[in-house]
Design an enzyme around this catalytic site. Structure first.
Site, PDB file in Angstrom:
ATOM      1  CE  LYS A  14      -6.996  41.306  63.788  1.00  0.00           C
ATOM      2  NZ  LYS A  14      -7.663  42.445  64.466  1.00  0.00           N
ATOM      3  NE  ARG A  88     -11.325  42.833  59.113  1.00  0.00           N
ATOM      4  CZ  ARG A  88     -10.061  43.187  59.319  1.00  0.00           C
ATOM      5  NH1 ARG A  88      -9.077  42.454  58.851  1.00  0.00           N
ATOM      6  NH2 ARG A  88      -9.779  44.261  60.008  1.00  0.00           N
ATOM      7  NE  ARG A 127      -3.423  50.448  64.996  1.00  0.00           N
ATOM      8  CZ  ARG A 127      -4.058  49.337  64.611  1.00  0.00           C
ATOM      9  NH1 ARG A 127      -3.656  48.160  65.048  1.00  0.00           N
ATOM     10  NH2 ARG A 127      -5.084  49.393  63.796  1.00  0.00           N
ATOM     11  NE  ARG A 133      -4.534  50.932  59.945  1.00  0.00           N
ATOM     12  CZ  ARG A 133      -4.892  49.715  60.304  1.00  0.00           C
ATOM     13  NH1 ARG A 133      -3.992  48.881  60.786  1.00  0.00           N
ATOM     14  NH2 ARG A 133      -6.145  49.330  60.176  1.00  0.00           N
ATOM     15  NE  ARG A 145     -10.383  49.938  61.682  1.00  0.00           N
ATOM     16  CZ  ARG A 145      -9.238  50.270  62.284  1.00  0.00           C
ATOM     17  NH1 ARG A 145      -9.037  51.502  62.724  1.00  0.00           N
ATOM     18  NH2 ARG A 145      -8.303  49.366  62.432  1.00  0.00           N
TER      19      ARG A 145
HETATM   20  P1  AMP Z   1      -6.606  45.687  59.397  1.00  0.00           P
HETATM   21  O1  AMP Z   1      -5.201  46.110  59.106  1.00  0.00           O
HETATM   22  O2  AMP Z   1      -6.704  44.211  59.623  1.00  0.00           O
HETATM   23  O3  AMP Z   1      -7.225  46.487  60.505  1.00  0.00           O
HETATM   24  O4  AMP Z   1      -7.470  45.982  58.085  1.00  0.00           O
HETATM   25  C1  AMP Z   1      -7.633  47.289  57.595  1.00  0.00           C
HETATM   26  C2  AMP Z   1      -8.774  47.336  56.606  1.00  0.00           C
HETATM   27  O5  AMP Z   1      -8.472  46.506  55.476  1.00  0.00           O
HETATM   28  C3  AMP Z   1     -10.112  46.825  57.111  1.00  0.00           C
HETATM   29  O6  AMP Z   1     -10.843  47.818  57.816  1.00  0.00           O
HETATM   30  C4  AMP Z   1     -10.796  46.440  55.812  1.00  0.00           C
HETATM   31  O7  AMP Z   1     -11.257  47.570  55.120  1.00  0.00           O
HETATM   32  C5  AMP Z   1      -9.641  45.855  55.012  1.00  0.00           C
HETATM   33  N1  AMP Z   1      -9.498  44.399  55.263  1.00  0.00           N
HETATM   34  C6  AMP Z   1      -8.446  43.767  55.842  1.00  0.00           C
HETATM   35  N2  AMP Z   1      -8.651  42.445  55.890  1.00  0.00           N
HETATM   36  C7  AMP Z   1      -9.882  42.232  55.341  1.00  0.00           C
HETATM   37  C8  AMP Z   1     -10.677  41.088  55.136  1.00  0.00           C
HETATM   38  N3  AMP Z   1     -10.265  39.859  55.497  1.00  0.00           N
HETATM   39  N4  AMP Z   1     -11.889  41.248  54.525  1.00  0.00           N
HETATM   40  C9  AMP Z   1     -12.317  42.460  54.137  1.00  0.00           C
HETATM   41  N5  AMP Z   1     -11.626  43.593  54.326  1.00  0.00           N
HETATM   42  C10 AMP Z   1     -10.420  43.489  54.928  1.00  0.00           C
END
Ligand code: AMP
Length: 189
Positions: A14, A88, A127, A133, A145
């Protein structure tokens, strides 16, 4: 406004594809994950977000929706927005519909990147070497996740399917090939 929800499990591509869509269509890219990672880790909000994200759990809807709305409001003149990693949960999708309706606009489409689970795990582990991360580095957190995606996030695709806005895109192949598939889906709309 062109409001694109770019959807898919962790590691689907994404973030990478958002950069390309942003450039081609002149959109603002909002990643809630990036917003959470950019928070001051010593602030209350930063600590709260980290306590969830480091474990691969979702940050509560109330906090996430507020963060998203304030981020969108920073770009009042945007031609459109790519929503990356949001919504989400179905509650977040409903909140986004309401928020955009209040601005006389709405979600144009959801582009959902489809990638098999084994491939996601391989990509996330690779990654971790460059992202630094914590949630990419540990196989148990990666699994959490993916499980969280399957149980809480996947139903969001049904929400947009019900509005006839879901387009599934094969997310396996070269980055360029996937970009072309996304461009085609947007241009056909
Ligand atoms: P990402 O960078 O999209 O993989 O997001 C990393 C982490 O941020 C996720 O595992 C969640 O803990 C939190 N996070 C990101 N976007 C959301 C969302 N829309 N709702 C809830 N938690 C989020």
């Amino acid at each position: 406004m062109l409001n694109i929800v770019l959807f898919g499990p962790p590691g689907a591509g994404k973030g990478t594809q958002s950069e390309r869509l942003k450039e081609k269509y002149g959109l603002v890219h909002i990643s809630t994950g990036d917003v959470f990672r950019a928070l001051d880790p010593e602030s209350e909000l930063g600590k709260l977000a980290k306590s969830y994200s480091d474990q691969g759990n979702l940050v509560p809807d109330e906090v996430t929706i507020q963060i998203l709305e304030s981020e969108v409001s920073k770009h009042p003149d945007a031609k459109g927005v790519i929503y990356d990693g949001f919504p989400r949960t179905t509650a977040q999708a409903e909140a986004l519909d309401k928020f955009l309706a209040s601005k006389n606009t709405g979600v144009s489409m959801m582009l959902s990147l489809v990638v098999p689970e084994d491939e996601l795990k391989t990509r996330l582990i690779a990654r971790a070497e460059v992202s630094g991360r914590k949630d990419d580095a540990d196989p148990a957190i990666i699994q959490n996740r993916i499980d969280t995606y399957n149980s809480q996030t996947a139903p969001v695709a049904d929400f947009y399917d019900g509005q006839d806005k879901l387009k599934e895109i094969d997310g396996v192949g070269s980055i360029d090939a996937i970009t072309q598939r996304l461009f085609e889906a947007i241009d056909k709309n």
